[in-house]
Design a protein around this motif. Sequence first.
Motif: not given
Length: 149
Positions: A34-60
């Motif tokens: 279902e996830v067509k795009e995923a982009e990490v917008l903000v990461a913490d000091a350890e490189g882990r995602a804190e905010q992620v933008r997701l483009v979802l296409d799950a049919g309806a």
Amino acid sequence: MAEHTSSSITIEAAPADVMGVIADFARYPEWTGEVKEAEVLVADAEGRAEQVRLVLDAGAIKDDHTLAYTWKGPDEVSWTLVKSQMLRALDGSYFLAPVDGGTRTEVTYRLTVDVKIPMLGMIKRKAEKVIIDRALAGLKKRVESAPGA
């Protein structure tokens, strides 16, 4: 408080390997369906995602949303909705528990979804269950097919 849906699956890999796949958002389009795009917008000091933008296409349901992630040690991550076109809430978590001395992992996925359009609670729970089951099956397949798994 909204009701949540949860389900678990056992994956033939160590918890660290499973969390590695969960944390690799850039590769979500390769295994989630279902996830067509995923982009990490903000990461913490350890490189882990804190905010992620997701483009979802799950049919309806087609949506472009942003989630805020909270990492709770090496075995748990949770998220909440920051913004969305279609959703009022999207709160969830993955909890990993080692099995068989850490050679296998039980993954529990909890999810609460609330859409901006009116929807019966029963239908919402069914949609949550489908999302969870697909995500867990995709995660299991991805982790177990990884080199060295």
